[in-house]
Design a protein around this motif. Structure first.
Motif, PDB file in Angstrom:
ATOM      1  N   HIS A 113      42.567  44.560  44.826  1.00 28.33           N
ATOM      2  CA  HIS A 113      43.964  44.155  44.762  1.00 28.33           C
ATOM      3  C   HIS A 113      44.458  43.791  46.165  1.00 28.33           C
ATOM      4  O   HIS A 113      43.936  44.287  47.169  1.00 28.33           O
ATOM      5  CB  HIS A 113      44.820  45.267  44.166  1.00 28.33           C
ATOM      6  CG  HIS A 113      44.606  45.459  42.695  1.00 28.33           C
ATOM      7  ND1 HIS A 113      45.180  46.490  41.980  1.00 28.33           N
ATOM      8  CD2 HIS A 113      43.889  44.748  41.783  1.00 28.33           C
ATOM      9  CE1 HIS A 113      44.815  46.418  40.707  1.00 28.33           C
ATOM     10  NE2 HIS A 113      44.030  45.365  40.570  1.00 28.33           N
ATOM     11  N   ASP A 115      46.781  44.561  48.180  1.00 24.68           N
ATOM     12  CA  ASP A 115      47.178  45.550  49.180  1.00 24.68           C
ATOM     13  C   ASP A 115      45.991  46.334  49.723  1.00 24.68           C
ATOM     14  O   ASP A 115      46.131  47.110  50.669  1.00 24.68           O
ATOM     15  CB  ASP A 115      48.242  46.501  48.620  1.00 24.68           C
ATOM     16  CG  ASP A 115      47.836  47.156  47.309  1.00 24.68           C
ATOM     17  OD1 ASP A 115      47.078  46.547  46.537  1.00 24.68           O
ATOM     18  OD2 ASP A 115      48.298  48.288  47.045  1.00 24.68           O
ATOM     19  N   SER A 154      45.687  39.394  36.082  1.00 24.76           N
ATOM     20  CA  SER A 154      45.144  39.816  37.373  1.00 24.76           C
ATOM     21  C   SER A 154      45.175  38.733  38.445  1.00 24.76           C
ATOM     22  O   SER A 154      44.976  39.014  39.619  1.00 24.76           O
ATOM     23  CB  SER A 154      43.706  40.336  37.205  1.00 24.76           C
ATOM     24  OG  SER A 154      42.849  39.320  36.725  1.00 24.76           O
ATOM     25  N   ASN A 156      47.615  37.493  39.698  1.00 23.19           N
ATOM     26  CA  ASN A 156      48.704  37.805  40.622  1.00 23.19           C
ATOM     27  C   ASN A 156      48.261  38.677  41.795  1.00 23.19           C
ATOM     28  O   ASN A 156      48.966  38.763  42.799  1.00 23.19           O
ATOM     29  CB  ASN A 156      49.841  38.516  39.873  1.00 23.19           C
ATOM     30  CG  ASN A 156      50.562  37.600  38.918  1.00 23.19           C
ATOM     31  OD1 ASN A 156      50.781  36.439  39.223  1.00 23.19           O
ATOM     32  ND2 ASN A 156      50.924  38.119  37.750  1.00 23.19           N
ATOM     33  N   THR A 157      47.102  39.332  41.684  1.00 22.91           N
ATOM     34  CA  THR A 157      46.667  40.244  42.744  1.00 22.91           C
ATOM     35  C   THR A 157      45.287  39.927  43.302  1.00 22.91           C
ATOM     36  O   THR A 157      44.926  40.406  44.360  1.00 22.91           O
ATOM     37  CB  THR A 157      46.719  41.704  42.238  1.00 22.91           C
ATOM     38  OG1 THR A 157      46.570  42.601  43.333  1.00 22.91           O
ATOM     39  CG2 THR A 157      45.637  41.977  41.201  1.00 22.91           C
ATOM     40  N   TYR A 228      51.093  49.498  36.778  1.00 20.80           N
ATOM     41  CA  TYR A 228      50.187  48.438  37.235  1.00 20.80           C
ATOM     42  C   TYR A 228      48.776  48.606  36.667  1.00 20.80           C
ATOM     43  O   TYR A 228      47.959  47.683  36.770  1.00 20.80           O
ATOM     44  CB  TYR A 228      50.094  48.442  38.759  1.00 20.80           C
ATOM     45  CG  TYR A 228      51.397  48.196  39.479  1.00 20.80           C
ATOM     46  CD1 TYR A 228      52.056  46.972  39.376  1.00 20.80           C
ATOM     47  CD2 TYR A 228      51.970  49.183  40.271  1.00 20.80           C
ATOM     48  CE1 TYR A 228      53.250  46.748  40.040  1.00 20.80           C
ATOM     49  CE2 TYR A 228      53.158  48.972  40.951  1.00 20.80           C
ATOM     50  CZ  TYR A 228      53.801  47.751  40.834  1.00 20.80           C
ATOM     51  OH  TYR A 228      54.974  47.528  41.494  1.00 20.80           O
TER      52      TYR A 228
END
Length: 281
Positions: A113, A115, A154, A156-157, A228
């Motif tokens: 992901h 982050d 997914s 989006n990440t 999430y």
């Protein structure tokens, strides 16, 4: 930088960036009056979530677990939406530790992901390149496949900017892999289909890193999972299994996103913290 000596392993937490995410999303269906007692929110209902990679020196190897949010990788809109108040300082932190990014031997990725994975690449002029060009990057095969072929949710990440420049460095595994003696990655699924946890073992002692199936100490309850999570029931069962093992065997629990603790030991019933390494604030 916060540090911890675990027998022959030295741990240093680097500044990978700071996010402020919606507290309701981070605690899923748990009512706010319950979770707010354990983890405070600001006036926007956001909670403080560091993204601090763990730098490990062990057996002559420089090892990084996770990579932070990177620097200069996001638009102003993304910085605002993810509540990023500062970006990664990993390179500077490593330099102050006497280590260059080129000297990182291994990068352990629990999942990909944004982050966790944005710090894997950086801008060099107009080109995105690997931040750690000489490292072997470990990630589960399921995660790596989804990273490159994300579904509608997914996408989006999982960003191509975070994987295209590092393709030649990636080593994948299916169920488990021993990265080096004493460091094991185990595929759990849950938060993402390819999500993994990490065990650090030394002289009969263990640190367990449950990554985003237990991102902070306040997520200890197996039922407290993130909105999430792609597969929340898988997260519940995986967390219950590994939490019980850790409590019964006096493991340390480590966290990537916790604003208050780096490491925690709980009593066997899990009701109180009996030892901890606090995050410097």
């Amino acid at each position: 930088m916060d540090k911890f000596q675990f027998h022959d392993m030295s741990f240093t937490w680097l500044k990978g960036g700071m996010t402020y995410m919606d507290g309701g999303a981070m605690f899923g269906v748990v009512p706010k009056p319950l979770w707010e007692k354990k983890y405070p929110a600001n006036e926007k209902n956001q909670i403080e979530l560091p993204t601090d990679p763990m730098f490990i020196q062990y057996k002559g190897k420089n090892i990084l677990m996770e990579s932070g949010v990177g620097f200069g990788k996001m638009t102003e809109k993304q910085l605002r939406n993810f509540g990023i108040t500062y970006q990664s300082q990993v390179e500077d932190d490593l330099t102050s530790h006497g280590v260059l990014t080129e000297e990182i031997d291994i990068v352990i990725m629990t999942h990909m992901h944004f982050d966790h994975a944005c710090g894997l690449t950086k801008w060099q002029g107009e080109e995105l390149v690997s931040t750690f060009p000489n490292a072997t990057i470990y990630v589960s095969e399921v995660e790596w496949n989804e990273m490159r072929n994300p579904n509608f949710r997914s996408s989006n990440t999982y960003w191509k900017e975070n994987w295209e420049p590092i393709q030649s460095q990636v080593v994948t595994f299916t169920d488990t892999i021993e990265v080096v003696e004493g460091i094991d990655m185990i595929h759990t699924g849950g938060h993402s289909d390819g999500h993994s946890i990490v065990l650090f073992k030394q002289n009969g002692d263990t640190i367990i890193h449950l990554a985003d199936i237990m991102p902070t100490h306040a997520h200890q309850n197996p039922l407290w999972v993130l909105a999430y999570d792609d597969y929340p029931m898988t997260s519940v069962f995986a967390k219950e299994k590994w939490l019980n093992e850790g409590l019964q065997n006096n493991y340390w629990f480590s966290f990537y996103h916790d604003a208050f603790y780096r490491l925690v030991k709980w009593s066997q019933d899990g009701k109180e913290i009996v030892d901890a390494v606090k995050r410097t604030r």
